[in-house]
Structure formats: structure tokens, C-alpha cells
Write an enzyme that holds these catalytic residues in place. Structure first.
Site, short mmCIF file in Angstrom:
data_model
loop_
_atom_site.label_atom_id
_atom_site.label_comp_id
_atom_site.label_asym_id
_atom_site.label_seq_id
_atom_site.Cartn_x
_atom_site.Cartn_y
_atom_site.Cartn_z
N CYS A 12 0.90 -1.31 0.16
CA CYS A 12 -0.09 0.08 0.01
C CYS A 12 0.89 1.20 -0.22
CB CYS A 12 -0.96 -0.24 1.16
SG CYS A 12 -1.95 1.32 1.25
N CYS A 62 -0.85 3.84 -6.44
CA CYS A 62 -1.63 3.04 -5.35
C CYS A 62 -1.76 1.74 -6.07
CB CYS A 62 -3.17 4.03 -5.53
SG CYS A 62 -4.16 2.68 -4.53
#
Ligand code: DGL
Length: 259
Positions: free
Chosen positions: A73, A183
Site C-alpha cells: 500500500c 496506488c
């Protein structure tokens, strides 16, 4: 210890794009994946909240005996990995937007980056951008709403195409030749992005680099699983398992867990 699993976590289902890359490069490794979808998105939360959620995920994976943890992440990496590295002995691998290769290869000296608010506002992102892309113009765009739609099972929807068209227009108008996906949810957008972007714009993400770094660190710590059998992956989500099952296929070991 080398037979112990690699732990991977993300704010939700997006980090499975990294899990796939690691599985492809290291097929003999056992892995535990945590999709913290109940708390997604992390992007709009403040730094301390992101650190607290990263601690929760990390401690669960450590209790499971994970030999290394991949923070799959960008938002958690850019906000929490320094804290994690300082406070736990387990080796950590993080993911950051691939602005370095984009800036190095850009002919227009203009690159686009789509990432969460949490990543784009982090100190680490600014440091990396300054270090590797100070000669390039960076068109930043926060991806408001994208993670939410993916977590809601609406990856292929008119709402998603509409958002992406709006977010990409200023980048196309500014003549970017690289779009950095900052992302881990965003690699799932690639088929849609390819329909919107002119062919001259290349899409770049950090998934393969993270898998290579994971292998290098396992070797460095003498933790590479020497088994010749296919590794076992178990994926846990604390929200509706159907979303991750639809993304990855029902043949995977996916279960609900309230972590
Ligand atoms: N996959 C996460 C990332 O790479 C999404 C963050 C979020 O939940 O907002 O940043």
C-alpha cells in the site's frame, strides 16, 4: 524460519496486484494476505490513523509467524514504514510511486501521477520527487473515489470511467508521456486507462520492482523458501469476500476474518 509465510497487507483488495507479482516471481513461498477493506480507504486519513492501522495489520501478521512483511500500500508505506521499521525486528518491504523511472525515461519531461491524498501529501513522496524528478514537471492528481468504487465491486462501471476521464484530462492536455500509478488498487484500472489514454502515454507501476526487492531481501536474510512445492497463499478480508473473489477468481483460498 524460511518456510514461514510472507505477510502482505493493504487497506483493501488493491495489494493483491502486488501479491500476484510476488507469487509469479517466488512461486514456492507461502503467503498470508490481509485486505483491511473495513477501514478502506486509508488515503484521506491522517498520518497517525494510518500508522495505527498499519500496526494492527503488522501485529496480526507477526503473530502468524510471518518472516517478512510487504506493505502493499503506497499510502501505508509513505506514512508508516519508518515507524514499523523502527519498532519491529521483522524485515519490511514497502511500495512507493515509480516516479524515478518515469522521470528518467520521459521525453516530454512531463509525467503524471495518480495516487491517494495520503501518498501525495506525505513527506516521503515529496523527498523522492525532489530527489529523482526535479527536472520534470509532475502533474499530480488525487484519485478521490477510485478505491471506494473498487472496494464496492464497481471496478467496471460508468462511474469509474467518468472519474478517470476527469482525472486524466489535465495530464493529457499537459503532454505527459508517462502515467505513474501510485496506488496498488490502480493496476486493476489498466484496461480502462488504455481506452482513455492516447497510445503515446505509457503506464508504469511498482509491482514488479516490489517483487524483485522482496526476493533480494529474503536472500539477504537467508529466508528464501527452498521447497520445490508450490507455496500456499491464504487471503483474508474483513469485509465482503465476494469483491476479492471476483477480482482473483474462486480457485483462491479467500476467507472473511475480523482482524
Ligand atoms: N492500495 C492503497 C495504496 O496503495 C490504497 C489506499 C487507500 O486505501 O486509500 O495507496
Amino acid at each position: 524460519m524460511s518456510k514461514q509465510p510472507i505477510g502482505i497487507f493493504d487497506s483493501g483488495v488493491g495489494g493483491t496486484s502486488i501479491w500476484k507479482e510476488i507469487q509469479a516471481l517466488l512461486p514456492h513461498e507461502n503467503m498470508i494476505y490481509l485486505a483491511d477493506s473495513k477501514n478502506a480507504p486509508y488515503g484521506p486519513k491522517g498520518k497517525q490513523a494510518i500508522i495505527d492501522l498499519s500496526i494492527k495489520n503488522t501485529e496480526y501478521l507477526i503473530v502468524q509467524g510471518c518472516k517478512l512483511i510487504v506493505v502493499a500500500c503506497n499510502t501505508a508505506t509513505t506514512n508508516a514504514i519508518d515507524y514499523l521499521r523502527k519498532n519491529y525486528e521483522t524485515p519490511f518491504i514497502g511500495i512507493e510511486p515509480a516516479i524515478k523511472p518515469a522521470a528518467l525515461n520521459s521525453k516530454t519531461h512531463t509525467i503524471g501521477i495518480l495516487a491517494t491524498k495520503g501518498t501525495l501529501s506525505s513527506e516521503l513522496f515529496h523527498k523522492t520527487a525532489h530527489l529523482f524528478a526535479s527536472d520534470s514537471k509532475i502533474i499530480e492528481q488525487e484519485g478521490h473515489g477510485i478505491v471506494e468504487l473498487i472496494e464496492d465491486g464497481k471496478l467496471h462501471s460508468e462511474a469509474m470511467t467518468g472519474l478517470l476521464e476527469v482525472y486524466l484530462k489535465p495530464m493529457i492536455d499537459a503532454d505527459i508521456d508517462y502515467l505513474v500509478l501510485g496506488c496498488t488498487h490502480y493496476p486493476y484500472l489498466i484496461p480502462i486507462l488504455l481506452k482513455i489514454l492516447p497510445k503515446c502515454i505509457k503506464i508504469i507501476d511498482s509491482g514488479e520492482a516490489v517483487a524483485r526487492q522482496t526476493k533480494a531481501v529474503l536472500i539477504q536474510h537467508n529466508l528464501l523458501n527452498q521447497s520445490t512445492k508450490k507455496g500456499k497463499s491464504t487471503l483474508f478480508t474483513n469485509a465482503n469476500p465476494q469483491v476479492i473473489t471476483t477480482l482473483l477468481g474462486a480457485s483462491n483460498d479467500i476467507s472473511y476474518l475480523d482482524f
